[in-house]
Design an enzyme around this catalytic site. Structure first.
Site, short mmCIF file in Angstrom:
data_model
loop_
_atom_site.label_atom_id
_atom_site.label_comp_id
_atom_site.label_asym_id
_atom_site.label_seq_id
_atom_site.Cartn_x
_atom_site.Cartn_y
_atom_site.Cartn_z
N HIS A 184 -30.38 84.74 12.21
CA HIS A 184 -31.25 85.23 13.29
C HIS A 184 -30.94 84.53 14.60
CE1 HIS A 184 -33.71 81.77 11.77
NE2 HIS A 184 -33.96 81.60 13.06
N GLU A 210 -29.39 76.14 14.47
CA GLU A 210 -30.19 75.90 13.27
C GLU A 210 -29.33 76.28 12.07
OE1 GLU A 210 -34.44 77.28 11.25
OE2 GLU A 210 -33.58 78.51 12.85
N HIS A 230 -32.27 79.40 20.08
CA HIS A 230 -31.27 78.92 19.12
C HIS A 230 -30.60 80.07 18.38
CE1 HIS A 230 -34.88 79.33 16.52
NE2 HIS A 230 -34.00 79.62 15.56
#
Length: 145
Positions: free
Chosen positions: A15, A137, A88
């Site tokens: 994502h 991440e 992110h």
């Protein structure tokens, strides 16, 4: 995907995290301007200091992130970027501990210990100064994917 103790085995883009002062307003923007229809129900993730909502796209997800309260790490981001913006990128890894060991061995700064993220799996962040200015991440691939 083959991994070793020094290779985190970078997986698919899971994502893109978008910080927003209002998840509700962002949902309406994605719905009205881009035709988003696969929109999850917003939920609180107080351990991370955020409220979260996922919008599904054909090849990944958009994670809308709103501060849970004034102590949220997203609150600091929004103080610098009041309208919000890309926060992110999240990539899957087969084993979070292998990924962390490999990054540290290569001199990257991992921000904190693994914790449970919005998908219910272990996550960790890599300092943006080690990733060309982008907060990354890493998320352990969810079971069944």
């Amino acid at each position: 995907m083959t991994t070793s103790r020094s290779d985190p085995g970078l997986g698919r883009l899971n994502h893109i995290g978008i910080a927003t002062p209002s998840i509700a307003a962002s949902i309406e923007t994605y719905r009205a301007l881009l035709g988003a229809t696969a929109i999850g129900k917003p939920f609180d993730l107080p351990a991370q200091g955020v409220k979260v909502c996922f919008i599904d796209t054909p090849n990944t997800q958009i994670e809308l992130i709103e501060p849970f309260d004034d102590t949220s790490p997203i609150a600091g981001f929004l103080a610098k970027n009041p309208a919000g913006g890309q926060h992110h990128l999240c990539f899957e890894v087969a084993d979070i501990h292998v990924a962390i060991a490999g990054l540290i061995a290569k001199g990257a700064r991992v921000l904190g210990a693994p914790r449970i993220g919005a998908h219910g799996t272990s996550v960790v962040f890599v300092h943006p100064r080690d990733m060309g200015g982008v907060l990354i991440e890493l998320m352990e691939t969810p079971a069944g994917h």
